[in-house]
Design a protein around this motif. Sequence first.
Motif, PDB file in Angstrom:
ATOM      1  N   LYS A 252     -12.810  -3.745   7.332  1.00  0.00           N
ATOM      2  CA  LYS A 252     -12.582  -2.965   6.127  1.00  0.00           C
ATOM      3  C   LYS A 252     -13.903  -2.619   5.448  1.00  0.00           C
ATOM      4  O   LYS A 252     -14.803  -3.447   5.344  1.00  0.00           O
ATOM      5  CB  LYS A 252     -11.695  -3.757   5.161  1.00  0.00           C
ATOM      6  CG  LYS A 252     -10.314  -4.062   5.727  1.00  0.00           C
ATOM      7  CD  LYS A 252      -9.459  -4.807   4.719  1.00  0.00           C
ATOM      8  CE  LYS A 252      -8.076  -5.104   5.288  1.00  0.00           C
ATOM      9  NZ  LYS A 252      -7.222  -5.800   4.301  1.00  0.00           N
TER      10      LYS A 252
ATOM     11  N   LEU B  74     -15.111   1.231   0.477  1.00  0.00           N
ATOM     12  CA  LEU B  74     -14.230   2.280  -0.011  1.00  0.00           C
ATOM     13  C   LEU B  74     -12.784   1.953   0.294  1.00  0.00           C
ATOM     14  O   LEU B  74     -11.896   2.116  -0.557  1.00  0.00           O
ATOM     15  CB  LEU B  74     -14.607   3.624   0.611  1.00  0.00           C
ATOM     16  CG  LEU B  74     -13.706   4.814   0.248  1.00  0.00           C
ATOM     17  CD1 LEU B  74     -13.716   5.038  -1.265  1.00  0.00           C
ATOM     18  CD2 LEU B  74     -14.147   6.077   0.988  1.00  0.00           C
ATOM     19  N   GLY B  75     -12.530   1.502   1.509  1.00  0.00           N
ATOM     20  CA  GLY B  75     -11.168   1.154   1.890  1.00  0.00           C
ATOM     21  C   GLY B  75     -10.593   0.048   1.022  1.00  0.00           C
ATOM     22  O   GLY B  75      -9.414   0.073   0.646  1.00  0.00           O
ATOM     23  N   ARG B  76     -11.437  -0.928   0.660  1.00  0.00           N
ATOM     24  CA  ARG B  76     -10.980  -2.025  -0.187  1.00  0.00           C
ATOM     25  C   ARG B  76     -10.639  -1.531  -1.586  1.00  0.00           C
ATOM     26  O   ARG B  76      -9.671  -1.979  -2.199  1.00  0.00           O
ATOM     27  CB  ARG B  76     -12.046  -3.126  -0.260  1.00  0.00           C
ATOM     28  CG  ARG B  76     -12.336  -3.788   1.077  1.00  0.00           C
ATOM     29  CD  ARG B  76     -12.882  -5.171   0.889  1.00  0.00           C
ATOM     30  NE  ARG B  76     -14.066  -5.239   0.049  1.00  0.00           N
ATOM     31  CZ  ARG B  76     -15.306  -5.057   0.465  1.00  0.00           C
ATOM     32  NH1 ARG B  76     -15.522  -4.747   1.735  1.00  0.00           N
ATOM     33  NH2 ARG B  76     -16.330  -5.183  -0.350  1.00  0.00           N
ATOM     34  N   LYS B  77     -11.428  -0.604  -2.102  1.00  0.00           N
ATOM     35  CA  LYS B  77     -11.163  -0.066  -3.435  1.00  0.00           C
ATOM     36  C   LYS B  77      -9.811   0.644  -3.467  1.00  0.00           C
ATOM     37  O   LYS B  77      -9.044   0.505  -4.420  1.00  0.00           O
ATOM     38  CB  LYS B  77     -12.279   0.887  -3.843  1.00  0.00           C
ATOM     39  CG  LYS B  77     -13.591   0.190  -4.189  1.00  0.00           C
ATOM     40  CD  LYS B  77     -14.645   1.206  -4.610  1.00  0.00           C
ATOM     41  CE  LYS B  77     -15.948   0.510  -4.978  1.00  0.00           C
ATOM     42  NZ  LYS B  77     -17.000   1.489  -5.375  1.00  0.00           N
ATOM     43  N   VAL B  78      -9.544   1.405  -2.412  1.00  0.00           N
ATOM     44  CA  VAL B  78      -8.264   2.112  -2.341  1.00  0.00           C
ATOM     45  C   VAL B  78      -7.119   1.107  -2.272  1.00  0.00           C
ATOM     46  O   VAL B  78      -6.113   1.239  -2.983  1.00  0.00           O
ATOM     47  CB  VAL B  78      -8.241   3.052  -1.120  1.00  0.00           C
ATOM     48  CG1 VAL B  78      -6.838   3.631  -0.931  1.00  0.00           C
ATOM     49  CG2 VAL B  78      -9.271   4.169  -1.282  1.00  0.00           C
ATOM     50  N   GLU B  79      -7.254   0.081  -1.425  1.00  0.00           N
ATOM     51  CA  GLU B  79      -6.217  -0.938  -1.303  1.00  0.00           C
ATOM     52  C   GLU B  79      -5.970  -1.638  -2.627  1.00  0.00           C
ATOM     53  O   GLU B  79      -4.834  -1.914  -3.006  1.00  0.00           O
ATOM     54  CB  GLU B  79      -6.616  -1.970  -0.237  1.00  0.00           C
ATOM     55  CG  GLU B  79      -6.405  -1.515   1.182  1.00  0.00           C
ATOM     56  CD  GLU B  79      -6.626  -2.652   2.153  1.00  0.00           C
ATOM     57  OE1 GLU B  79      -6.980  -3.767   1.705  1.00  0.00           O
ATOM     58  OE2 GLU B  79      -6.445  -2.443   3.356  1.00  0.00           O
ATOM     59  N   LYS B  80      -7.062  -1.943  -3.337  1.00  0.00           N
ATOM     60  CA  LYS B  80      -6.950  -2.649  -4.609  1.00  0.00           C
ATOM     61  C   LYS B  80      -6.163  -1.823  -5.620  1.00  0.00           C
ATOM     62  O   LYS B  80      -5.304  -2.341  -6.345  1.00  0.00           O
ATOM     63  CB  LYS B  80      -8.342  -2.961  -5.144  1.00  0.00           C
ATOM     64  CG  LYS B  80      -8.358  -3.891  -6.348  1.00  0.00           C
ATOM     65  CD  LYS B  80      -9.789  -4.159  -6.802  1.00  0.00           C
ATOM     66  CE  LYS B  80     -10.576  -4.888  -5.746  1.00  0.00           C
ATOM     67  NZ  LYS B  80     -11.941  -5.236  -6.239  1.00  0.00           N
ATOM     68  N   ARG B  81      -6.448  -0.524  -5.674  1.00  0.00           N
ATOM     69  CA  ARG B  81      -5.722   0.339  -6.607  1.00  0.00           C
ATOM     70  C   ARG B  81      -4.241   0.419  -6.253  1.00  0.00           C
ATOM     71  O   ARG B  81      -3.378   0.411  -7.131  1.00  0.00           O
ATOM     72  CB  ARG B  81      -6.343   1.741  -6.617  1.00  0.00           C
ATOM     73  CG  ARG B  81      -7.709   1.791  -7.292  1.00  0.00           C
ATOM     74  CD  ARG B  81      -8.252   3.216  -7.329  1.00  0.00           C
ATOM     75  NE  ARG B  81      -9.554   3.263  -7.960  1.00  0.00           N
ATOM     76  CZ  ARG B  81      -9.764   3.345  -9.266  1.00  0.00           C
ATOM     77  NH1 ARG B  81      -8.718   3.401 -10.088  1.00  0.00           N
ATOM     78  NH2 ARG B  81     -10.984   3.389  -9.773  1.00  0.00           N
ATOM     79  N   VAL B  82      -3.950   0.499  -4.966  1.00  0.00           N
ATOM     80  CA  VAL B  82      -2.561   0.558  -4.531  1.00  0.00           C
ATOM     81  C   VAL B  82      -1.833  -0.728  -4.909  1.00  0.00           C
ATOM     82  O   VAL B  82      -0.697  -0.705  -5.401  1.00  0.00           O
ATOM     83  CB  VAL B  82      -2.484   0.793  -3.009  1.00  0.00           C
ATOM     84  CG1 VAL B  82      -1.045   0.604  -2.513  1.00  0.00           C
ATOM     85  CG2 VAL B  82      -2.985   2.192  -2.666  1.00  0.00           C
TER      86      VAL B  82
END
Length: 296
Positions: free
Chosen positions: A269, A272-280
């Motif tokens: 990961k 950027l991918g982690r930030k998106v996951e966190k928001r979701v």
Amino acid sequence: MIVATATDTAYVELTAVLLASLAEQAGPGIDAVYVFCDGVSPANKERLRLSYGREGLAFIDLTDAMGAFSARPVNHHLSRTAYARILMPLTLADATGRLLYIDCDTLVNGSLAPLDEIDMQGHALAAVDDIAIQVPERHAKRNLDIGMPADMRYFNSGVLLIDLEEWRRQRVSERVIEFVDAHPELPMMDQDALNGTLRGDWLALDERWNMHRRLKKGRYVDDPSIWQDARIIHFIGQIKPNYSDCGHPARTLYFEHRARTPFANAPVKTKLGRKVEKRVRRLKRLFGRVRRAFGS
């Protein structure tokens, strides 16, 4: 001895690797393994089953098990699964003997058999001092924030050895629930609640049973041999070994175990991918709270 962990959709891969390491390293004496799941799909449960590859693995839906904790506070780092360890002795009502709870961001790196022989000395719980003990000011503040004396021992809740009969006799789960109700703004949530409830009434284990270290100026500075000698390695913090920017000394060991799971070829990961996951995840939790508030 029973082993249990808890996971949600964000930590399925880490849980799979934990189970693979448990199957290979734990040794004899493991009677059953329970995975408490929060929203984990049937397909991912099958991946977890394949990762363990042995009999005796069972899944328990966390929504049913949470009960009084279903509306407890969570944040971007700690999910509802963090509370699961508090309720396991009640949920597994027929279980006796010892329960070893281990966070899903851990690896088993040696036989767990000695934990079945340790004299618990009448304590309901055995655990390892939190790494904060190495910084006296941090340790004192953590204690004072939850109403404990500054110099009282404080454990990390990522690995907990529980005497099930003694835990129930002392009503630890119920007392922790009461503590949470009285302290709604706990900085470390379940870990604070457990420590604040027990107030030093626990058995200290050697740190090799929950080897955890924090980054210092962005890197790990301890002797690498501590990870080789550890029985349980705990990847604390937000940067996990399956992240592209992880520099943990035991990361290679993580990928060795991952190679025996269905996640062997999964991409690491990115930030950027982690930030998106966190928001979701935040949106899902918000939706869940709204839905529970309206009783739907």
